[in-house]
Design an enzyme around this catalytic site. Structure first.
Site, PDB file in Angstrom:
ATOM      1  N   SER A  29     -31.481 117.719 -33.895  1.00  0.00           N
ATOM      2  CA  SER A  29     -32.544 117.119 -32.951  1.00  0.00           C
ATOM      3  C   SER A  29     -34.190 117.508 -32.732  1.00  0.00           C
ATOM      4  O   SER A  29     -35.107 116.445 -33.424  1.00  0.00           O
ATOM      5  CB  SER A  29     -32.210 117.580 -31.311  1.00  0.00           C
ATOM      6  OG  SER A  29     -30.639 116.811 -31.094  1.00  0.00           O
ATOM      7  N   LYS A  60     -23.533 120.584 -20.956  1.00  0.00           N
ATOM      8  CA  LYS A  60     -23.365 119.197 -20.752  1.00  0.00           C
ATOM      9  C   LYS A  60     -22.867 118.659 -18.628  1.00  0.00           C
ATOM     10  O   LYS A  60     -23.581 117.530 -18.093  1.00  0.00           O
ATOM     11  CB  LYS A  60     -23.014 118.116 -21.214  1.00  0.00           C
ATOM     12  CG  LYS A  60     -23.132 117.527 -22.106  1.00  0.00           C
ATOM     13  CD  LYS A  60     -22.508 116.914 -23.153  1.00  0.00           C
ATOM     14  CE  LYS A  60     -23.588 116.622 -24.297  1.00  0.00           C
ATOM     15  NZ  LYS A  60     -22.980 114.783 -25.299  1.00  0.00           N
ATOM     16  N   ASN A  99      -3.905 109.057 -28.879  1.00  0.00           N
ATOM     17  CA  ASN A  99      -4.720 110.907 -28.744  1.00  0.00           C
ATOM     18  C   ASN A  99      -3.529 111.178 -29.691  1.00  0.00           C
ATOM     19  O   ASN A  99      -2.167 110.829 -28.856  1.00  0.00           O
ATOM     20  CB  ASN A  99      -5.329 110.939 -27.682  1.00  0.00           C
ATOM     21  CG  ASN A  99      -5.438 112.213 -27.728  1.00  0.00           C
ATOM     22  OD1 ASN A  99      -6.549 112.564 -28.542  1.00  0.00           O
ATOM     23  ND2 ASN A  99      -5.306 113.155 -26.942  1.00  0.00           N
ATOM     24  N   GLY A 145     -20.896 108.187 -37.593  1.00  0.00           N
ATOM     25  CA  GLY A 145     -21.874 108.572 -36.120  1.00  0.00           C
ATOM     26  C   GLY A 145     -23.559 108.935 -35.969  1.00  0.00           C
ATOM     27  O   GLY A 145     -24.255 108.815 -35.013  1.00  0.00           O
TER      28      GLY A 145
END
Ligand code: ATR
Length: 293
Positions: free
Chosen positions: A23, A72, A156, A255
């Site tokens: 970032s 988060k 999953n 990604g």
């Protein structure tokens, strides 16, 4: 990097750990491209230090932050407002300074959707098989529903988690089903549900560096059902999942665009600008190089 002076506005990433984050590289490139007087740094905020850091940074008039693991959810307590995507996902990855306090956003969801658009992948009316049901799969699944997929088969290792994930969202017009992560079963069920080709989005951590020879599903019959294979992993640039899909004739994507476009969306929110695809391409190139190095 531009000169830092007394007017420079501080931006950053809050997480623990943050040592490998791209970032700072990407945000400072955007700051340079747009000629802004701002700087972005990664802040390794230790456990228990989130509240003090976020409140102190507001008093110091920092411009905004990205928020990553493990904060988060916890950061939501520190907000004065929250956008729709963050509300829906229960996770915030972007804070923007306002006079009243921090405004919270989630840019993982719009970042995923812009990556799809950039890659020319449409999910409208499509069959989608989702692999994984963790935090990363959540934003992706919300995006798949918003894109208007016709059918989602969510697989999953622990099937109950896939069912929980599906249960979080309203999805009118989209048929859903869960499954355990078994390639033979998935291939059979995909064939029964629709003869049309499928798009797979790989959201587990299987195949990440250094486990480059692993994939969550290895059976060729699964891959033969795919026209498109999206992996949210970006390191390595080509995972085993992507290689198996390509060998079976599907288009494969990693990604990296998701990662870059969530950062770009944060940048757009902070600075009230629009980053064009051409500008994004420069950032993408830099991101690619940073993983090659
Ligand atoms: P993230 O935030 O990156 O999504 P996470 O919430 O820990 O991380 O989710 C990891 C995902 O990878 C889960 O879907 C996990 O499956 P379980 O829910 O059954 O744990 C999946 N995963 C991790 N290791 C796996 C493995 N060896 N085989 C299959 N799935 C695996």
């Amino acid at each position: 990097m531009q000169n830092i002076d007394a007017q420079t506005v501080f931006y950053g990433l809050i997480g623990h750990p943050v040592g490998h984050s791209r970032s700072p590289l990407l945000q400072n490139e955007l700051i340079r491209q747009f000629g802004l007087n701002a700087a972005y740094m990664a802040m390794n905020v230790e456990s228990g230090g989130l509240k003090d850091f976020v409140q102190g940074m507001h008093k110091a008039h920092a411009g905004g932050f990205n928020v990553t693991v493990p904060y988060k959810k916890d950061v939501i307590e520190e907000l004065v407002s929250i956008d729709e995507a963050a509300q829906m996902l229960g996770a915030v990855n972007t804070l923007k300074y306002t006079d009243k306090g921090w405004a919270g956003y989630n840019t993982d969801l719009p970042g995923f959707r812009r990556a799809l658009a950039y890659d020319g992948v449409s999910l409208k009316g499509k069959n989608v098989v989702l692999l994984g049901a963790g935090g990363a799969a959540m934003a992706v699944l919300a995006g798949i529903f918003q894109e208007g997929a016709a059918r989602v088969l969510a697989a999953n290792r622990t099937e109950e988690k896939a069912a929980e994930l599906i249960g979080r969202f309203e999805h009118p017009g989209c048929m859903t089903e869960t499954a355990v992560m078994d390639g033979k079963y998935l291939a059979k069920r995909m064939g029964e549900l629709s003869a049309e080709p499928w798009t797979a989005v790989q959201c587990t951590s299987v195949g990440m560096l250094p486990h480059t020879e692993e994939a969550p599903v290895t059976e060729p019959e699964f891959y033969l059902r795919l026209e498109t294979a999206y992996d949210i992993i970006f390191n390595p640039a080509r995972t085993k999942f992507m290689r198996l899909a390509a060998e079976a004739g599907a288009k494969d994507f990693n990604g990296l665009r998701m990662l870059v476009f969530q950062g770009i969306r944060s940048f757009e929110i902070w600075h009230n600008v629009k980053v064009t695809d051409e500008q994004a391409l420069e950032v993408l190139k830099l991101a690619e190089e940073s993983f090659r190095a």
